[in-house]
Write a protein that holds these residues in place. Structure first.
Motif, PDB file in Angstrom:
ATOM      1  N   LEU A  65     -10.679 -13.685 -35.449  1.00  9.62           N
ATOM      2  CA  LEU A  65     -10.881 -12.288 -35.051  1.00  9.62           C
ATOM      3  C   LEU A  65      -9.868 -12.007 -33.947  1.00  9.62           C
ATOM      4  O   LEU A  65      -9.901 -12.636 -32.894  1.00  9.62           O
ATOM      5  CB  LEU A  65     -12.317 -12.093 -34.549  1.00  9.62           C
ATOM      6  CG  LEU A  65     -12.619 -10.817 -33.775  1.00  9.62           C
ATOM      7  CD1 LEU A  65     -12.324  -9.573 -34.604  1.00  9.62           C
ATOM      8  CD2 LEU A  65     -14.078 -10.814 -33.306  1.00  9.62           C
ATOM      9  N   LEU A  66      -8.946 -11.097 -34.256  1.00  6.74           N
ATOM     10  CA  LEU A  66      -7.894 -10.728 -33.316  1.00  6.74           C
ATOM     11  C   LEU A  66      -8.305  -9.399 -32.693  1.00  6.74           C
ATOM     12  O   LEU A  66      -8.696  -8.468 -33.410  1.00  6.74           O
ATOM     13  CB  LEU A  66      -6.609 -10.578 -34.124  1.00  6.74           C
ATOM     14  CG  LEU A  66      -5.250 -10.678 -33.472  1.00  6.74           C
ATOM     15  CD1 LEU A  66      -5.080 -11.980 -32.718  1.00  6.74           C
ATOM     16  CD2 LEU A  66      -4.180 -10.562 -34.555  1.00  6.74           C
ATOM     17  N   LEU A  67      -8.217  -9.323 -31.369  1.00  7.62           N
ATOM     18  CA  LEU A  67      -8.593  -8.083 -30.672  1.00  7.62           C
ATOM     19  C   LEU A  67      -7.452  -7.665 -29.761  1.00  7.62           C
ATOM     20  O   LEU A  67      -6.716  -8.509 -29.244  1.00  7.62           O
ATOM     21  CB  LEU A  67      -9.842  -8.310 -29.809  1.00  7.62           C
ATOM     22  CG  LEU A  67     -11.074  -8.814 -30.539  1.00  7.62           C
ATOM     23  CD1 LEU A  67     -11.389 -10.248 -30.129  1.00  7.62           C
ATOM     24  CD2 LEU A  67     -12.270  -7.925 -30.252  1.00  7.62           C
ATOM     25  N   GLN A  68      -7.318  -6.354 -29.565  1.00  5.96           N
ATOM     26  CA  GLN A  68      -6.271  -5.883 -28.657  1.00  5.96           C
ATOM     27  C   GLN A  68      -6.728  -4.631 -27.924  1.00  5.96           C
ATOM     28  O   GLN A  68      -7.501  -3.835 -28.438  1.00  5.96           O
ATOM     29  CB  GLN A  68      -4.984  -5.567 -29.414  1.00  5.96           C
ATOM     30  CG  GLN A  68      -5.082  -4.327 -30.286  1.00  5.96           C
ATOM     31  CD  GLN A  68      -3.773  -3.993 -30.982  1.00  5.96           C
ATOM     32  OE1 GLN A  68      -2.860  -4.804 -31.020  1.00  5.96           O
ATOM     33  NE2 GLN A  68      -3.690  -2.809 -31.536  1.00  5.96           N
ATOM     34  N   THR A  69      -6.217  -4.488 -26.701  1.00  6.72           N
ATOM     35  CA  THR A  69      -6.405  -3.224 -25.984  1.00  6.72           C
ATOM     36  C   THR A  69      -5.250  -2.296 -26.378  1.00  6.72           C
ATOM     37  O   THR A  69      -4.207  -2.760 -26.857  1.00  6.72           O
ATOM     38  CB  THR A  69      -6.369  -3.431 -24.461  1.00  6.72           C
ATOM     39  OG1 THR A  69      -5.041  -3.827 -24.093  1.00  6.72           O
ATOM     40  CG2 THR A  69      -7.369  -4.495 -24.021  1.00  6.72           C
ATOM     41  N   PRO A  70      -5.406  -0.990 -26.171  1.00 11.48           N
ATOM     42  CA  PRO A  70      -4.307  -0.075 -26.516  1.00 11.48           C
ATOM     43  C   PRO A  70      -3.020  -0.389 -25.757  1.00 11.48           C
ATOM     44  O   PRO A  70      -1.928  -0.091 -26.229  1.00 11.48           O
ATOM     45  CB  PRO A  70      -4.858   1.297 -26.110  1.00 11.48           C
ATOM     46  CG  PRO A  70      -6.345   1.142 -26.174  1.00 11.48           C
ATOM     47  CD  PRO A  70      -6.624  -0.272 -25.747  1.00 11.48           C
TER      48      PRO A  70
ATOM     49  N   PHE B  99      -0.008  -4.307 -34.698  1.00  9.34           N
ATOM     50  CA  PHE B  99      -0.962  -5.074 -33.902  1.00  9.34           C
ATOM     51  C   PHE B  99      -0.178  -5.930 -32.911  1.00  9.34           C
ATOM     52  O   PHE B  99       0.921  -6.383 -33.202  1.00  9.34           O
ATOM     53  CB  PHE B  99      -1.828  -5.944 -34.821  1.00  9.34           C
ATOM     54  CG  PHE B  99      -3.268  -6.002 -34.380  1.00  9.34           C
ATOM     55  CD1 PHE B  99      -4.199  -5.111 -34.879  1.00  9.34           C
ATOM     56  CD2 PHE B  99      -3.680  -6.941 -33.429  1.00  9.34           C
ATOM     57  CE1 PHE B  99      -5.524  -5.142 -34.455  1.00  9.34           C
ATOM     58  CE2 PHE B  99      -4.997  -6.988 -33.011  1.00  9.34           C
ATOM     59  CZ  PHE B  99      -5.926  -6.088 -33.518  1.00  9.34           C
ATOM     60  N   ALA B 100      -0.745  -6.161 -31.732  1.00  9.25           N
ATOM     61  CA  ALA B 100      -0.015  -6.846 -30.661  1.00  9.25           C
ATOM     62  C   ALA B 100       0.318  -8.293 -30.999  1.00  9.25           C
ATOM     63  O   ALA B 100       1.260  -8.854 -30.444  1.00  9.25           O
ATOM     64  CB  ALA B 100      -0.839  -6.783 -29.377  1.00  9.25           C
TER      65      ALA B 100
ATOM     66  N   ASN C 242       3.633  -9.983 -31.411  1.00 11.62           N
ATOM     67  CA  ASN C 242       4.360  -9.260 -32.459  1.00 11.62           C
ATOM     68  C   ASN C 242       5.516  -8.477 -31.823  1.00 11.62           C
ATOM     69  O   ASN C 242       5.283  -7.531 -31.082  1.00 11.62           O
ATOM     70  CB  ASN C 242       3.380  -8.302 -33.162  1.00 11.62           C
ATOM     71  CG  ASN C 242       4.060  -7.452 -34.216  1.00 11.62           C
ATOM     72  OD1 ASN C 242       5.245  -7.621 -34.499  1.00 11.62           O
ATOM     73  ND2 ASN C 242       3.288  -6.542 -34.789  1.00 11.62           N
ATOM     74  N   PRO C 243       6.763  -8.872 -32.133  1.00 14.35           N
ATOM     75  CA  PRO C 243       7.903  -8.200 -31.486  1.00 14.35           C
ATOM     76  C   PRO C 243       8.002  -6.722 -31.848  1.00 14.35           C
ATOM     77  O   PRO C 243       8.597  -5.943 -31.104  1.00 14.35           O
ATOM     78  CB  PRO C 243       9.119  -8.981 -32.005  1.00 14.35           C
ATOM     79  CG  PRO C 243       8.649  -9.714 -33.219  1.00 14.35           C
ATOM     80  CD  PRO C 243       7.167  -9.923 -33.071  1.00 14.35           C
ATOM     81  N   SER C 244       7.411  -6.312 -32.968  1.00 17.33           N
ATOM     82  CA  SER C 244       7.519  -4.909 -33.393  1.00 17.33           C
ATOM     83  C   SER C 244       6.390  -4.032 -32.845  1.00 17.33           C
ATOM     84  O   SER C 244       6.363  -2.836 -33.118  1.00 17.33           O
ATOM     85  CB  SER C 244       7.469  -4.798 -34.919  1.00 17.33           C
ATOM     86  OG  SER C 244       8.280  -5.755 -35.499  1.00 17.33           O
ATOM     87  N   PHE C 245       5.458  -4.611 -32.110  1.00 12.79           N
ATOM     88  CA  PHE C 245       4.307  -3.829 -31.643  1.00 12.79           C
ATOM     89  C   PHE C 245       4.729  -2.781 -30.609  1.00 12.79           C
ATOM     90  O   PHE C 245       5.550  -3.048 -29.734  1.00 12.79           O
ATOM     91  CB  PHE C 245       3.258  -4.758 -31.019  1.00 12.79           C
ATOM     92  CG  PHE C 245       2.118  -4.031 -30.371  1.00 12.79           C
ATOM     93  CD1 PHE C 245       1.203  -3.324 -31.140  1.00 12.79           C
ATOM     94  CD2 PHE C 245       1.967  -4.028 -28.992  1.00 12.79           C
ATOM     95  CE1 PHE C 245       0.144  -2.630 -30.544  1.00 12.79           C
ATOM     96  CE2 PHE C 245       0.914  -3.349 -28.394  1.00 12.79           C
ATOM     97  CZ  PHE C 245       0.008  -2.649 -29.163  1.00 12.79           C
ATOM     98  N   VAL C 246       4.171  -1.583 -30.746  1.00 14.72           N
ATOM     99  CA  VAL C 246       4.420  -0.496 -29.789  1.00 14.72           C
ATOM    100  C   VAL C 246       3.111  -0.242 -29.029  1.00 14.72           C
ATOM    101  O   VAL C 246       2.148   0.239 -29.632  1.00 14.72           O
ATOM    102  CB  VAL C 246       4.811   0.804 -30.527  1.00 14.72           C
ATOM    103  CG1 VAL C 246       5.145   1.910 -29.532  1.00 14.72           C
ATOM    104  CG2 VAL C 246       5.934   0.559 -31.504  1.00 14.72           C
ATOM    105  N   PRO C 247       3.040  -0.583 -27.736  1.00 15.77           N
ATOM    106  CA  PRO C 247       1.791  -0.318 -27.012  1.00 15.77           C
ATOM    107  C   PRO C 247       1.482   1.172 -26.995  1.00 15.77           C
ATOM    108  O   PRO C 247       2.391   1.996 -26.884  1.00 15.77           O
ATOM    109  CB  PRO C 247       2.064  -0.818 -25.591  1.00 15.77           C
ATOM    110  CG  PRO C 247       3.289  -1.644 -25.687  1.00 15.77           C
ATOM    111  CD  PRO C 247       4.067  -1.163 -26.877  1.00 15.77           C
TER     112      PRO C 247
END
Ligand code: PAN
Ligand code: ZN
Length: 198
Positions: A110-115, A170-171, A186-191
């Motif tokens: 389960l992967l979780l991320q904040t904005p 996703f981060a 993830n290098p392509s992730f945009v926060p």
């Protein structure tokens, strides 16, 4: 006072299905187009458009504050390039709504991320109860050879925001490695710098 009737559902432990489910959603690779990091591997595999996961919605309950919905998710074993088969991933539309996952069979993450892009990875095996706090985006992946099955219970008014993750990614990515699954940024992730909405 109009009372709702208590109810129960059988979750078939052999395969995670809920035979009396109110609805079953199927997600094939084409439903996840653009979500995997390896675009070439994704477009090659989309030709056969494999089933990636099913969600069994246990019961038709009012989607109102105070109600709980519950479902099982069955993610097939497989990879797109080095990335494990996974769910689309979402924030809750009511972002302050939490959720509980309970591992039933197989194994996953389960992967979780904040904005803002902080991420956490929780390993899930049968018996793992995992808490998704309010405001965290969440996605699960099957890191094993068997289907990965978990039960989810969540406030009925939580809803789904799929758009943010479809747009920003996703981060973290979970990739197969020689020593098992690797969680990498993830290098392509945009926060997404956005004010939490509740
Ligand atoms: C879960 C998910 C389910 C499928 O029930 O909806 O695992 O994942 P996606 O919705 O991201 O396709 C849940 O988190 N409900 O809130
Ligand atoms: Zn959720």
């Amino acid at each position: 006072m109009k009372y709702l009737e208590p109810l129960s559902r059988q979750v078939r432990l052999s395969d995670g299905a809920i035979p009396e489910a109110d609805a079953v959603q199927e997600r094939r690779l084409s439903d996840l187009a653009g979500l995997f990091a390896d675009e070439a591997a994704e477009s090659e595999l989309i030709a056969s458009n494999p089933l990636v996961y099913r969600v069994y919605d246990a019961a038709a309950l009012p989607k109102e504050d105070g109600q709980l919905l519950f479902s099982t998710t069955v993610i097939q074993s497989g990879r797109v390039g080095d990335e494990f088969f996974m769910t689309k991933g979402h924030y809750h539309a009511r972002a302050d709504r939490a959720e509980l996952y309970y591992g039933l069979s197989g194994q996953g993450i389960l992967l979780l991320q904040t904005p803002e892009g902080r991420f956490e990875a929780l390993e899930m095996v049968p018996g793992t109860a995992a808490y998704v706090p309010p405001y965290w985006g969440h996605r699960t992946m099957n890191t094993g050879e068997e289907p990965f099955v978990f039960l989810a219970a969540y406030p009925a008014d939580a809803g789904y925001d799929y758009g943010t993750i479809a747009r920003d990614g996703f981060a973290a990515l979970v990739l197969a490695g020689a020593d098992g699954p690797r969680v990498v940024a993830n290098p392509s992730f945009v926060p997404t710098a956005r004010a939490p909405k509740g």
